[in-house]
Design a protein around this motif. Sequence first.
Motif, PDB file in Angstrom:
ATOM      1  N   LYS A  46       0.815  -1.232   0.000  1.00 36.60           N
ATOM      2  CA  LYS A  46       0.000   0.000   0.000  1.00 36.60           C
ATOM      3  C   LYS A  46       0.840   1.270   0.000  1.00 36.60           C
ATOM      4  O   LYS A  46       0.341   2.352  -0.327  1.00 36.60           O
ATOM      5  N   SER A 141     -10.510   4.789  -2.308  1.00 34.87           N
ATOM      6  CA  SER A 141     -10.744   3.374  -2.005  1.00 34.87           C
ATOM      7  C   SER A 141     -11.310   2.642  -3.220  1.00 34.87           C
ATOM      8  O   SER A 141     -11.894   3.251  -4.114  1.00 34.87           O
ATOM      9  N   HIS A 219      -6.576  13.023   2.111  1.00 37.75           N
ATOM     10  CA  HIS A 219      -6.783  11.584   2.008  1.00 37.75           C
ATOM     11  C   HIS A 219      -7.895  11.364   1.000  1.00 37.75           C
ATOM     12  O   HIS A 219      -8.597  12.277   0.636  1.00 37.75           O
TER      13      HIS A 219
HETATM   14 MG    MG Z   1      -8.232   3.635   3.582  1.00 42.06          MG
END
Ligand code: MG
Length: 325
Positions: A46, A141, A219
């Motif tokens: 990630k 996501s 984010h």
């Molecule tokens: Mg996440």
Amino acid sequence: MRDGEIERAVAVLRAGGLVAFPTETVYGLGADASNAAAVRKIFVVKGRPATHPLIVHLADAVQLANWAREVPEAARRLTRKFWPGPLTVILKRAPGVSDVVTGGQDTVALRVPSHPLALQLLARFGGGIAAPSANRHGRVSATTAEHVRSEFGAAVDCVLDGGDTQIGIESTIIDCSGAGAALLRPGWITRRDIEAALGAALAAPPADAPRVPGTLAAHYAPRTPLALVEGERAAELAREHARQGRRVAVLALSARRPPLEGLEWIAAPRDAAGYAHALYASLRRLDDSGCDTILVEQPPRSPEWAAINDRLARAAAGTSAPDET
Ligand code: MG
Ligand code: TXA
């Protein structure tokens, strides 16, 4: 149904590999939560800082006792009401829960998802599966197996394909490790739902609340700069940008598409559930369209849109602060 696939995924987990699987919120990138070496792979793949803890997914609430050293009344109420489902609770960790999973904190995040494939996988595996959302750190996501594959390719040993995820945004996170339950990340289960189940108001998150990357300003961001704009401004700005020879992509809600050539335009569902379901796939599509700017029409500010507005604000902040992604 799909027994062979589940068996293969379980074998991968037992061998210390990575399995991406659907949940009702978004896809998760999973490893055996009791195998530190396997969990470390998640961070590498990630590109996630080692201090950012993961959620441990469980087959049922009975397993709480293996992971949490105490389960306060607030957590009992919430898990009884919302599990299986899009709720994560933070509890004091049981002895033996790896620092790799918790980012060295004394607490652990736990969730029983409701997606049938996730539940089958968890039941057959038997243990906890540590899984963050299946996207590169700071990015949008994944809500389809295709998103996972395009983001990670062969770095993930197995991808269970459950089609597109139902809810589309990440779980609500409630910290139950302190004196009062506190909301750390809004999700489809709203503040009001939580307070109704608790029969009490949520506390403010403690000043020393653990760091949550999902709560960093930057984010959930596409690569293309993204701006939130009010109502019909979206169409006006699209015209202005086009006049200046810039390519824009728009995620519209009420604005009507102006007749401009080459304009990438998505009319989002007008209800919050539909909007959340489609949000990340829409952002990926707009991001991939090769435009210079993404304009997102500001949704309503009522409580049922709170989690959506939270993610959109972070996406807008993320693209203007690339060093944080
Ligand atoms: Mg996440
Ligand atoms: O819906 C979801 O929650 C999805 C699916 C796959 O379950 N998972 C997800 O994971 O969104 P992730 O890693 O992207 O976000 C989990 C959040 C992170 O912001 C992390 O910092 C926070 O949970 N978290 C994990 N452990 C924590 C802890 N001990 N204390 C506070 N926050 C924690």
